[in-house]
Design a protein around this motif. Structure first.
Motif, PDB file in Angstrom:
ATOM      1  N   TRP A  35       0.737  -1.173  -0.001  1.00 16.54           N
ATOM      2  CA  TRP A  35       0.032  -0.158  -0.068  1.00 16.54           C
ATOM      3  C   TRP A  35       0.689   1.340   0.057  1.00 16.54           C
ATOM      4  O   TRP A  35       0.597   2.357  -0.250  1.00 16.54           O
ATOM      5  CB  TRP A  35      -0.923  -0.057   1.120  1.00 16.54           C
ATOM      6  CG  TRP A  35      -1.832  -1.158   1.083  1.00 16.54           C
ATOM      7  CD1 TRP A  35      -2.114  -2.295   1.574  1.00 16.54           C
ATOM      8  CD2 TRP A  35      -3.071  -0.835  -0.031  1.00 16.54           C
ATOM      9  NE1 TRP A  35      -3.110  -2.955   1.185  1.00 16.54           N
ATOM     10  CE2 TRP A  35      -3.889  -2.221   0.395  1.00 16.54           C
ATOM     11  CE3 TRP A  35      -3.633  -0.085  -0.724  1.00 16.54           C
ATOM     12  CZ2 TRP A  35      -4.988  -2.419  -0.443  1.00 16.54           C
ATOM     13  CZ3 TRP A  35      -4.822  -0.479  -1.377  1.00 16.54           C
ATOM     14  CH2 TRP A  35      -5.475  -1.406  -1.224  1.00 16.54           C
ATOM     15  N   THR A  36       2.134   1.187   0.510  1.00 18.66           N
ATOM     16  CA  THR A  36       2.759   2.332   0.730  1.00 18.66           C
ATOM     17  C   THR A  36       3.579   2.641  -1.106  1.00 18.66           C
ATOM     18  O   THR A  36       3.316   4.000  -1.217  1.00 18.66           O
ATOM     19  CB  THR A  36       4.173   2.200   1.488  1.00 18.66           C
ATOM     20  OG1 THR A  36       3.869   1.759   2.787  1.00 18.66           O
ATOM     21  CG2 THR A  36       5.004   3.224   1.669  1.00 18.66           C
ATOM     22  N   ALA A  37       3.892   1.749  -1.543  1.00 22.45           N
ATOM     23  CA  ALA A  37       4.054   1.749  -3.104  1.00 22.45           C
ATOM     24  C   ALA A  37       3.227   2.415  -3.814  1.00 22.45           C
ATOM     25  O   ALA A  37       3.242   3.135  -4.686  1.00 22.45           O
ATOM     26  CB  ALA A  37       4.860   0.571  -3.538  1.00 22.45           C
ATOM     27  N   LEU A  38       1.771   1.879  -3.521  1.00 19.04           N
ATOM     28  CA  LEU A  38       0.567   2.273  -4.344  1.00 19.04           C
ATOM     29  C   LEU A  38       0.173   3.734  -3.883  1.00 19.04           C
ATOM     30  O   LEU A  38       0.094   4.467  -5.097  1.00 19.04           O
ATOM     31  CB  LEU A  38      -0.545   1.370  -3.991  1.00 19.04           C
ATOM     32  CG  LEU A  38      -1.740   1.663  -4.783  1.00 19.04           C
ATOM     33  CD1 LEU A  38      -1.769   1.306  -6.259  1.00 19.04           C
ATOM     34  CD2 LEU A  38      -3.024   0.854  -4.247  1.00 19.04           C
ATOM     35  N   GLY A  39       0.440   4.050  -2.727  1.00 21.96           N
ATOM     36  CA  GLY A  39       0.193   5.474  -2.561  1.00 21.96           C
ATOM     37  C   GLY A  39       1.220   6.429  -3.137  1.00 21.96           C
ATOM     38  O   GLY A  39       0.857   7.578  -3.459  1.00 21.96           O
ATOM     39  N   GLU A  40       2.624   6.070  -2.926  1.00 23.05           N
ATOM     40  CA  GLU A  40       3.694   6.741  -3.652  1.00 23.05           C
ATOM     41  C   GLU A  40       3.294   7.066  -5.068  1.00 23.05           C
ATOM     42  O   GLU A  40       3.659   8.153  -5.704  1.00 23.05           O
ATOM     43  CB  GLU A  40       4.896   6.201  -3.341  1.00 23.05           C
ATOM     44  CG  GLU A  40       5.441   5.981  -2.054  1.00 23.05           C
ATOM     45  CD  GLU A  40       6.881   5.560  -1.743  1.00 23.05           C
ATOM     46  OE1 GLU A  40       7.432   4.846  -2.942  1.00 23.05           O
ATOM     47  OE2 GLU A  40       7.247   5.357  -0.511  1.00 23.05           O
ATOM     48  N   VAL A  41       2.903   6.183  -5.841  1.00 27.65           N
ATOM     49  CA  VAL A  41       2.853   6.212  -7.351  1.00 27.65           C
ATOM     50  C   VAL A  41       1.550   7.045  -7.547  1.00 27.65           C
ATOM     51  O   VAL A  41       1.748   7.871  -8.399  1.00 27.65           O
ATOM     52  CB  VAL A  41       2.602   4.662  -7.952  1.00 27.65           C
ATOM     53  CG1 VAL A  41       1.949   4.709  -9.342  1.00 27.65           C
ATOM     54  CG2 VAL A  41       3.807   3.957  -7.972  1.00 27.65           C
ATOM     55  N   ALA A  42       0.456   6.945  -6.519  1.00 34.13           N
ATOM     56  CA  ALA A  42      -0.590   7.776  -6.799  1.00 34.13           C
ATOM     57  C   ALA A  42      -0.111   8.976  -6.551  1.00 34.13           C
ATOM     58  O   ALA A  42      -0.723  10.326  -7.262  1.00 34.13           O
ATOM     59  CB  ALA A  42      -1.634   7.432  -6.025  1.00 34.13           C
ATOM     60  N   ALA A  43       0.433   9.576  -5.515  1.00 42.64           N
ATOM     61  CA  ALA A  43       1.050  10.946  -5.284  1.00 42.64           C
ATOM     62  C   ALA A  43       1.673  11.309  -6.362  1.00 42.64           C
ATOM     63  O   ALA A  43       1.660  12.695  -6.884  1.00 42.64           O
ATOM     64  CB  ALA A  43       1.663  10.834  -4.032  1.00 42.64           C
ATOM     65  N   VAL A  44       2.820  10.760  -6.607  1.00 50.14           N
ATOM     66  CA  VAL A  44       3.637  11.236  -7.702  1.00 50.14           C
ATOM     67  C   VAL A  44       2.931  11.393  -9.160  1.00 50.14           C
ATOM     68  O   VAL A  44       3.053  12.522  -9.680  1.00 50.14           O
ATOM     69  CB  VAL A  44       4.949  10.422  -8.011  1.00 50.14           C
ATOM     70  CG1 VAL A  44       5.673  10.490  -9.395  1.00 50.14           C
ATOM     71  CG2 VAL A  44       5.762  10.485  -6.791  1.00 50.14           C
ATOM     72  N   SER A  45       2.161  10.381  -9.657  1.00 54.40           N
ATOM     73  CA  SER A  45       1.464  10.927 -10.541  1.00 54.40           C
ATOM     74  C   SER A  45       0.560  11.959 -10.774  1.00 54.40           C
ATOM     75  O   SER A  45       0.201  12.832 -11.502  1.00 54.40           O
ATOM     76  CB  SER A  45       0.491   9.606 -10.965  1.00 54.40           C
ATOM     77  OG  SER A  45      -0.500   9.179 -10.295  1.00 54.40           O
ATOM     78  N   THR A  46      -0.367  12.030  -9.434  1.00 58.05           N
ATOM     79  CA  THR A  46      -0.987  13.297  -9.364  1.00 58.05           C
ATOM     80  C   THR A  46      -0.378  14.784  -9.323  1.00 58.05           C
ATOM     81  O   THR A  46      -0.886  15.628  -9.988  1.00 58.05           O
ATOM     82  CB  THR A  46      -1.919  13.293  -7.959  1.00 58.05           C
ATOM     83  OG1 THR A  46      -2.781  11.917  -8.084  1.00 58.05           O
ATOM     84  CG2 THR A  46      -2.865  14.462  -7.945  1.00 58.05           C
ATOM     85  N   GLY A  47       0.749  14.548  -8.757  1.00 62.34           N
ATOM     86  CA  GLY A  47       1.669  15.815  -8.707  1.00 62.34           C
ATOM     87  C   GLY A  47       2.433  16.130 -10.126  1.00 62.34           C
ATOM     88  O   GLY A  47       2.056  17.331 -10.388  1.00 62.34           O
TER      89      GLY A  47
END
Length: 82
Positions: free
Chosen positions: A5-17
């Motif tokens: 879940w941490t990696a999924l959250g990082e990917v979501a945050a970077v792609s949104t940014g």
């Protein structure tokens, strides 16, 4: 099945940014083109066109940044480029 879940959250945050950054850069490029048009209209009235150079530079740099992000994304997706 285990999800990181941490990696999924990082990917979501970077792609949104990155998405927000590209949209802002594109909007600033459009603003630069609007400055060019305003400078052309003002030059017809006053005889000077100093704001057009700044606007075209702003638009060029912003659109170049957008194109670089798109090209990098295509590079990451297409395996023949690696």
């Amino acid at each position: 099945m285990h999800l990181d879940w941490t990696a999924l959250g990082e990917v979501a945050a970077v792609s949104t940014g990155v998405t927000v950054a590209v949209v802002v850069a594109f909007a600033l490029g459009v603003l630069g083109l609007a400055r060019v048009e305003a400078a052309r209209e003002g030059a017809a009235d006053t005889g000077s066109s100093g704001g057009g150079v700044l606007g075209i530079t702003q638009a060029g740099l912003c659109f170049l940044a957008c194109a670089a992000v798109v090209a990098y994304g295509i590079y990451l997706i297409v395996p023949q480029f690696h």
